[in-house]
Design a protein around this motif. Structure first.
Motif, PDB file in Angstrom:
ATOM      1  N   LEU A  57       0.827  -1.211   0.000  1.00 55.39           N
ATOM      2  CA  LEU A  57       0.000   0.000   0.000  1.00 55.39           C
ATOM      3  C   LEU A  57       0.861   1.261   0.000  1.00 55.39           C
ATOM      4  O   LEU A  57       0.499   2.275  -0.588  1.00 55.39           O
ATOM      5  N   ARG A  58       2.004   1.191   0.650  1.00 51.51           N
ATOM      6  CA  ARG A  58       2.892   2.352   0.726  1.00 51.51           C
ATOM      7  C   ARG A  58       3.548   2.673  -0.616  1.00 51.51           C
ATOM      8  O   ARG A  58       3.726   3.832  -0.957  1.00 51.51           O
ATOM      9  N   TYR A  59       3.913   1.635  -1.386  1.00 53.36           N
ATOM     10  CA  TYR A  59       4.699   1.837  -2.600  1.00 53.36           C
ATOM     11  C   TYR A  59       3.916   1.724  -3.901  1.00 53.36           C
ATOM     12  O   TYR A  59       4.383   2.169  -4.934  1.00 53.36           O
ATOM     13  N   GLU A  60       2.765   1.120  -3.870  1.00 53.55           N
ATOM     14  CA  GLU A  60       2.020   0.884  -5.102  1.00 53.55           C
ATOM     15  C   GLU A  60       0.782   1.771  -5.166  1.00 53.55           C
ATOM     16  O   GLU A  60       0.014   1.822  -4.218  1.00 53.55           O
ATOM     17  N   VAL A  61       0.602   2.436  -6.307  1.00 53.60           N
ATOM     18  CA  VAL A  61      -0.594   3.242  -6.507  1.00 53.60           C
ATOM     19  C   VAL A  61      -1.809   2.329  -6.627  1.00 53.60           C
ATOM     20  O   VAL A  61      -2.845   2.579  -6.023  1.00 53.60           O
ATOM     21  N   ASN A  62      -1.679   1.274  -7.421  1.00 54.79           N
ATOM     22  CA  ASN A  62      -2.736   0.280  -7.590  1.00 54.79           C
ATOM     23  C   ASN A  62      -2.174  -1.088  -7.216  1.00 54.79           C
ATOM     24  O   ASN A  62      -1.759  -1.860  -8.077  1.00 54.79           O
ATOM     25  N   PRO A  63      -2.127  -1.396  -5.918  1.00 53.37           N
ATOM     26  CA  PRO A  63      -1.526  -2.664  -5.497  1.00 53.37           C
ATOM     27  C   PRO A  63      -2.261  -3.871  -6.082  1.00 53.37           C
ATOM     28  O   PRO A  63      -3.476  -3.863  -6.194  1.00 53.37           O
ATOM     29  N   THR A  64      -1.484  -4.881  -6.468  1.00 52.55           N
ATOM     30  CA  THR A  64      -2.070  -6.102  -7.007  1.00 52.55           C
ATOM     31  C   THR A  64      -1.837  -7.255  -6.039  1.00 52.55           C
ATOM     32  O   THR A  64      -0.896  -7.240  -5.246  1.00 52.55           O
ATOM     33  N   SER A  65      -2.679  -8.247  -6.132  1.00 54.84           N
ATOM     34  CA  SER A  65      -2.516  -9.442  -5.303  1.00 54.84           C
ATOM     35  C   SER A  65      -1.216 -10.157  -5.635  1.00 54.84           C
ATOM     36  O   SER A  65      -0.526 -10.661  -4.750  1.00 54.84           O
ATOM     37  N   GLU A  66      -0.875 -10.182  -6.905  1.00 57.07           N
ATOM     38  CA  GLU A  66       0.356 -10.849  -7.344  1.00 57.07           C
ATOM     39  C   GLU A  66       1.583 -10.195  -6.711  1.00 57.07           C
ATOM     40  O   GLU A  66       2.483 -10.880  -6.217  1.00 57.07           O
ATOM     41  N   ASN A  67       1.612  -8.872  -6.707  1.00 60.96           N
ATOM     42  CA  ASN A  67       2.731  -8.153  -6.113  1.00 60.96           C
ATOM     43  C   ASN A  67       2.786  -8.392  -4.605  1.00 60.96           C
ATOM     44  O   ASN A  67       3.847  -8.584  -4.033  1.00 60.96           O
ATOM     45  N   GLU A  68       1.625  -8.392  -3.968  1.00 65.43           N
ATOM     46  CA  GLU A  68       1.563  -8.622  -2.524  1.00 65.43           C
ATOM     47  C   GLU A  68       2.061 -10.020  -2.164  1.00 65.43           C
ATOM     48  O   GLU A  68       2.796 -10.198  -1.191  1.00 65.43           O
ATOM     49  N   ILE A  69       1.715 -11.000  -2.974  1.00 68.04           N
ATOM     50  CA  ILE A  69       2.163 -12.376  -2.744  1.00 68.04           C
ATOM     51  C   ILE A  69       3.677 -12.475  -2.916  1.00 68.04           C
ATOM     52  O   ILE A  69       4.365 -13.088  -2.095  1.00 68.04           O
ATOM     53  N   SER A  70       4.206 -11.852  -3.956  1.00 67.04           N
ATOM     54  CA  SER A  70       5.654 -11.870  -4.181  1.00 67.04           C
ATOM     55  C   SER A  70       6.396 -11.221  -3.025  1.00 67.04           C
ATOM     56  O   SER A  70       7.427 -11.722  -2.570  1.00 67.04           O
ATOM     57  N   LEU A  71       5.879 -10.118  -2.558  1.00 73.72           N
ATOM     58  CA  LEU A  71       6.498  -9.417  -1.446  1.00 73.72           C
ATOM     59  C   LEU A  71       6.413 -10.235  -0.165  1.00 73.72           C
ATOM     60  O   LEU A  71       7.389 -10.333   0.589  1.00 73.72           O
ATOM     61  N   ALA A  72       5.279 -10.875   0.085  1.00 78.36           N
ATOM     62  CA  ALA A  72       5.119 -11.719   1.269  1.00 78.36           C
ATOM     63  C   ALA A  72       6.105 -12.887   1.231  1.00 78.36           C
ATOM     64  O   ALA A  72       6.703 -13.244   2.255  1.00 78.36           O
ATOM     65  N   LYS A  73       6.309 -13.481   0.063  1.00 73.38           N
ATOM     66  CA  LYS A  73       7.263 -14.580  -0.073  1.00 73.38           C
ATOM     67  C   LYS A  73       8.674 -14.101   0.233  1.00 73.38           C
ATOM     68  O   LYS A  73       9.436 -14.777   0.930  1.00 73.38           O
ATOM     69  N   LEU A  74       9.027 -12.924  -0.279  1.00 72.40           N
ATOM     70  CA  LEU A  74      10.341 -12.355  -0.030  1.00 72.40           C
ATOM     71  C   LEU A  74      10.555 -12.092   1.460  1.00 72.40           C
ATOM     72  O   LEU A  74      11.584 -12.455   2.031  1.00 72.40           O
ATOM     73  N   PHE A  75       9.557 -11.475   2.108  1.00 75.14           N
ATOM     74  CA  PHE A  75       9.645 -11.203   3.541  1.00 75.14           C
ATOM     75  C   PHE A  75       9.709 -12.498   4.349  1.00 75.14           C
ATOM     76  O   PHE A  75      10.469 -12.603   5.310  1.00 75.14           O
TER      77      PHE A  75
END
Length: 58
Positions: A14-32
């Motif tokens: 939410l902080r970095y994406e204007v239109n956050p996607t589920s795919e991006n959120e999943i990738s970020l969660a995996k990285l974290f």
């Protein structure tokens, strides 16, 4: 750790994406989650660094 990774991903997406996607959120969660598994904890500063690196590689 998994729940923490998901919460962080939502916050940072939410902080970095204007239109956050589920795919991006999943990738970020995996990285974290991977980072948490290797290090046991993650600071907001490190999460910020990882988020910026991921964004630069897209």
């Amino acid at each position: 750790m998994f729940e923490q990774a998901i919460r962080l991903a939502k916050d940072f997406n939410l902080r970095y994406e204007v239109n956050p996607t589920s795919e991006n959120e999943i990738s970020l969660a995996k990285l974290f989650f991977q980072y948490l598994m290797e290090n046991g904890t993650i600071s907001d500063d490190m999460a910020d660094v990882l988020t910026r690196r991921m964004a630069a590689n897209e």
